[in-house]
Scaffold this active site. Structure first.
Site, mmCIF file in Angstrom:
data_model
loop_
_atom_site.group_PDB
_atom_site.id
_atom_site.type_symbol
_atom_site.label_atom_id
_atom_site.label_comp_id
_atom_site.label_asym_id
_atom_site.label_seq_id
_atom_site.Cartn_x
_atom_site.Cartn_y
_atom_site.Cartn_z
ATOM 1 N N GLU A 1 0.806 -1.221 0.000
ATOM 2 C CA GLU A 1 0.000 0.000 0.000
ATOM 3 C C GLU A 1 0.836 1.267 0.000
ATOM 4 O OE1 GLU A 1 -0.575 -2.680 1.772
ATOM 5 O OE2 GLU A 1 -2.594 -3.296 1.215
ATOM 6 N N HIS B 1 -11.230 -3.607 10.503
ATOM 7 C CA HIS B 1 -11.839 -3.666 9.173
ATOM 8 C C HIS B 1 -13.036 -2.726 9.050
ATOM 9 C CE1 HIS B 1 -9.230 -6.976 8.215
ATOM 10 N NE2 HIS B 1 -9.854 -7.254 7.102
HETATM 11 C C1 LIG Z 1 -2.416 -4.138 4.472
HETATM 12 C C2 LIG Z 1 -3.491 -4.997 3.956
HETATM 13 N N1 LIG Z 1 -3.749 -4.989 2.643
HETATM 14 C C3 LIG Z 1 -4.733 -5.767 2.153
HETATM 15 C C4 LIG Z 1 -5.465 -6.574 2.971
HETATM 16 C C5 LIG Z 1 -6.567 -7.459 2.402
HETATM 17 N N2 LIG Z 1 -6.132 -8.845 2.485
HETATM 18 C C6 LIG Z 1 -6.543 -9.652 3.466
HETATM 19 S S1 LIG Z 1 -5.849 -11.150 3.357
HETATM 20 C C7 LIG Z 1 -5.020 -10.764 1.965
HETATM 21 C C8 LIG Z 1 -4.176 -11.781 1.262
HETATM 22 C C9 LIG Z 1 -2.789 -11.789 1.682
HETATM 23 O O1 LIG Z 1 -2.146 -12.842 1.052
HETATM 24 P P1 LIG Z 1 -1.080 -13.707 1.830
HETATM 25 O O2 LIG Z 1 -0.286 -12.807 2.709
HETATM 26 O O3 LIG Z 1 -0.332 -14.482 0.831
HETATM 27 O O4 LIG Z 1 -1.935 -14.637 2.785
HETATM 28 P P2 LIG Z 1 -3.058 -15.720 2.421
HETATM 29 O O5 LIG Z 1 -4.376 -15.048 2.460
HETATM 30 O O6 LIG Z 1 -2.736 -16.301 1.098
HETATM 31 O O7 LIG Z 1 -2.977 -16.730 3.518
HETATM 32 C C10 LIG Z 1 -5.286 -9.456 1.599
HETATM 33 C C11 LIG Z 1 -4.695 -8.793 0.437
HETATM 34 C C12 LIG Z 1 -5.177 -6.535 4.340
HETATM 35 N N3 LIG Z 1 -5.851 -7.287 5.214
HETATM 36 N N4 LIG Z 1 -4.186 -5.753 4.803
#
Ligand SMILES: Cc1ncc(C[n+]2csc(CCOP(=O)(O)OP(=O)(O)O)c2C)c(N)n1
Lengths: 334, 352
Positions: B61, B130
């Site tokens: 971000e 959230h």
């Molecule tokens: C700073 C931030 N950006 C975006 C999100 C939205 N978000 C929630 S889970 C996720 C996926 C993250 O992927 P990863 O770290 O690979 O974990 P996974 O969900 O695959 O276990 C996102 C983008 C968030 N929670 N926090």
């Protein structure tokens, strides 16, 4: 050649038990979620169960751990209380976070589970800070930080990893690479051909990758990493490849959306960590399948009891809304 | 009579029309091209305008916001999208230290026409990280424009105005508004930033509101009307710059001010409205001005704890009755929405 030979049978059975506990709990959540009583987002880890279970078993109970939005498995793997986890997801007063945090904010300090949070990358510096505190106290613990492949794209990861290397902090960086951040595949987020564990070597991290669906491999590599951390006073980075079966958030399957193929999912499902391990125990270790079934049903009874507890527990009193904003400030001055 | 579309469709249409009109408009953010199209707001855009102009991003971000600022400094008009305001907090440095100040601190050399869409969560246990509505943080920063529409038509007009504004704009979309329908003209139009809209007019109380609280304000005003209390309902639409004139005129007329807020009461946007009105019009007040806002505690997750967390038409009506010194009993049925308190309506099935 049998690489499990080094593990004694009590460890093998502990791994089995822990992994089934993760799997069956997550699947029961998926089954019951549509009842509408678990009113918060849930990010299930079915398919990634082996990592949760093996790392949790490899860590000592007093080692520390922080995690992410997808944390049920990490919490259970570390030995967290399932009743209190489920009560939290049900929004109940007896939940591990008193109903304030929900599925994305789990805690069980009695087993070193310091907390999981919902902002991607957010607990990586926190885990490194726990490592700093361990070093300051000279307590020989390890701080384990769980995160996904998406989190290494955050600046906070690099800043924290740099400091951990700089100061030789006892931190285990545990990256579960499931190839997706929500619906975004790795290829739109990181350059083709780059491997995360290779990249972080450039930061000075000792790093290794492994098959996240092979619970014995995860356990052995994690044990080695922890030994290295304890004896070298240096952090370690592990990347395990694995796959989330269900939708990113919620109880269903979402391969129909088209962001990944049904075929890809089925290939990973072929390599179901639970089935692979069950077969291995039976075929290589002559474990009686009946015994495994007995374990499964006793776990299932435990899980059902935990759901009953969560469902029957009281909701928090209205006034609880206003409590715990600040900690009691008494006793701060030494 | 215009056709009806949802708030989310209006946002989608605005981005599409902006991109069509001006090649320098680009749209990016986590999941900008995802199959659900960020709650429908970016659906189809990549197909229409191609992956050079509409793209998904790494989970970065702060970096991506700075990249948007850099592109904007050189003539691009980025529309950046975040699924939650809370995720955008990582980028406060780029927003506050660069985007907001560039034009000023370089003596007018260079400007940053970036629009940052932030979605505000609520309900279904979105909880402490959230569902934050931090508009007062943004409005506090000189050099930022802050927009918070309450209707589909305004979503479109204000978003188009934001995109073509030559300054950084934080555009706040409350998640519960996304599925609300309204009449929206099909053609390109802009709704000027800094102009409030009078949604209802009445001589008894001035209700100043924005975003989802304007929906509650109108519900409340209708109920109050049937009890003989008439309100000016001012939907601010833009939080910065503020349309003070409209508020000032109304307060002088009614002598009663109720400022609604979608966030915590302390140091809130509503607090600013009340402070300013008190400074300028204290002799006109017939009753103490009021803030109706969230309590000063983080948003909890449990539905048992959110029951009284979000003020609604009921609290507005209760406050209004106190302010005019009336004690009538309002039929509780009027406040029922037909849905559990933690969902906006039957369309919302969780989990996000
Ligand atoms: C700073 C931030 N950006 C975006 C999100 C939205 N978000 C929630 S889970 C996720 C996926 C993250 O992927 P990863 O770290 O690979 O974990 P996974 O969900 O695959 O276990 C996102 C983008 C968030 N929670 N926090």
């Amino acid at each position: 050649m049998n690489k499990d030979a080094v593990l004694d049978s009590s460890v093998l059975m502990q791994l089995y038990h822990r992994q089934m506990l993760v799997r069956l709990t997550e699947e029961e959540i998926a089954k019951r979620y549509p009842e509408g009583k678990m009113r918060c987002p849930v990010h299930l880890c079915t398919g990634q169960d082996a990592v949760s279970a093996a790392v949790g078993c490899a860590l000592k109970p007093d080692d520390l751990c922080v995690s992410t939005h997808r944390s049920h498995g990490h919490y259970i793997g570390k030995g967290g209380d399932i009743k209190r986890m489920l009560a939290e997801i049900y929004g109940k007063a007896g939940g591990c976070s008193s109903g304030k945090g929900g599925s994305m904010h789990l805690v069980d300090r009695s087993v070193g589970y310091i907390g999981s949070t919902a902002i991607v990358g957010n607990t990586i510096p926190v885990g490194v800070g726990l490592g700093l505190s361990i070093k300051l106290k000279g307590s020989h613990q390890v701080s384990c930080v769980f995160f996904g492949d998406g989190a290494v794209e955050e600046g906070a990861f690099f800043e924290a990893a740099n400091f951990a290397v700089l100061r030789g902090l006892p931190v285990l960086f545990l990256c579960e690479n499931n190839f997706f951040s929500v619906y975004s595949p790795l290829r739109v987020r990181q350059p083709e051909g780059r491997k995360i564990h290779e990249m972080v070597r450039g930061l000075g991290l000792k790093a290794e990758d492994g098959d996240g669906n092979d619970i014995v491999e995860v356990y052995t590599k994690t044990k080695n990493a922890i030994d290295y951390i304890r004896s070298n006073s240096a952090p370690y980075f592990l990347e395990f490849y694995t796959y989330r079966w269900r939708e990113h958030c919620g109880p269903f399957f979402d391969n129909n959306l088209g962001y990944r193929s049904e075929q890809e999912y089925l290939e990973w499902k072929e390599r179901d960590p639970v089935e692979l391990y069950r077969r291995r125990l039976v075929e290589q270790h002559q474990v009686d399948p009946k015994k495994l079934e007995q374990i499964d049903s006793s776990i299932m009874r435990e899980i059902e009891a935990a759901f009953e507890f969560a469902d029957a527990s009281p909701f928090p009193e209205e006034g609880e809304l206003y409590t715990q904003v600040f900690a009691d400030s008494q006793g701060g001055v030494k | 009579m215009n056709r009806k579309i949802t708030f989310a469709q209006a946002v989608n249409e605005a981005i599409g029309q902006a991109m069509q009109r001006d090649r320098s408009v680009i749209c990016f953010g986590l999941g900008a091209d995802d199959p659900k199209g960020v709650f429908g707001t970016t659906l189809g855009l990549q197909k229409q305008f191609g992956p050079e102009r509409v793209f998904d991003t790494p989970t970065s971000e702060n970096g991506m916001t700075g990249i948007g600022v850099g592109a904007a400094l050189n003539g691009i008009r980025p529309v950046m999208t975040h699924q939650r305001l809370d995720f955008f907090l990582l980028a406060m440095d780029q927003l506050v230290n660069n985007a907001a100040k560039w034009h000023y601190m370089f003596g007018g050399n260079g400007n940053v026409p970036i629009t940052i869409r932030l979605i505000l969560g609520r309900g279904w246990g979105q909880g402490p990280t959230h569902s934050q509505n931090l508009q007062s943080w943004f409005a506090h920063i000189p050099g930022l424009k802050v927009v918070a529409p309450a209707s589909a038509a305004d979503a479109k007009g204000l978003l188009l105005a934001s995109i073509f504004d030559n300054n950084p704009v934080v555009f706040l979309e409350q998640r519960w508004l996304h599925n609300m329908e309204g009449e929206v003209p099909e053609q390109f139009y802009t709704t000027p930033l800094g102009e409030a809209q009078l949604l209802q007019s009445g001589a008894d109380i001035t209700i100043v509101s924005h975003s989802f609280m304007s929906v509650e304000a109108v519900r409340a005003a209708n109920i109050l009307k049937s009890h003989g209390i008439h309100c000016d309902v001012i939907d601010l639409r833009t939080l910065a710059p503020l349309d003070w004139n409209t508020i000032s005129t109304s307060v002088q007329k009614t002598g009663r001010l109720m400022a609604l807020d979608t966030s915590h009461s302390f140091c809130s946007y509503a607090a600013e409205i009340v402070a300013r009105a008190s400074e300028q019009h204290y002799t006109k007040f017939k009753a103490a001005p009021r803030r109706i806002a969230l309590p000063d505690v983080p948003a909890p997750t449990s539905m048992a704890l959110t029951k009284n967390f979000y003020p609604s038409a009921r609290e507005i009506c209760e406050a209004a009755l106190q302010m005019v010194g009336k004690s009538v009993k309002i039929d509780a049925k009027l406040f029922e929405t037909g849905s559990p308190h933690d969902v906006p309506g039957p369309w919302f099935k969780g989990p996000f």
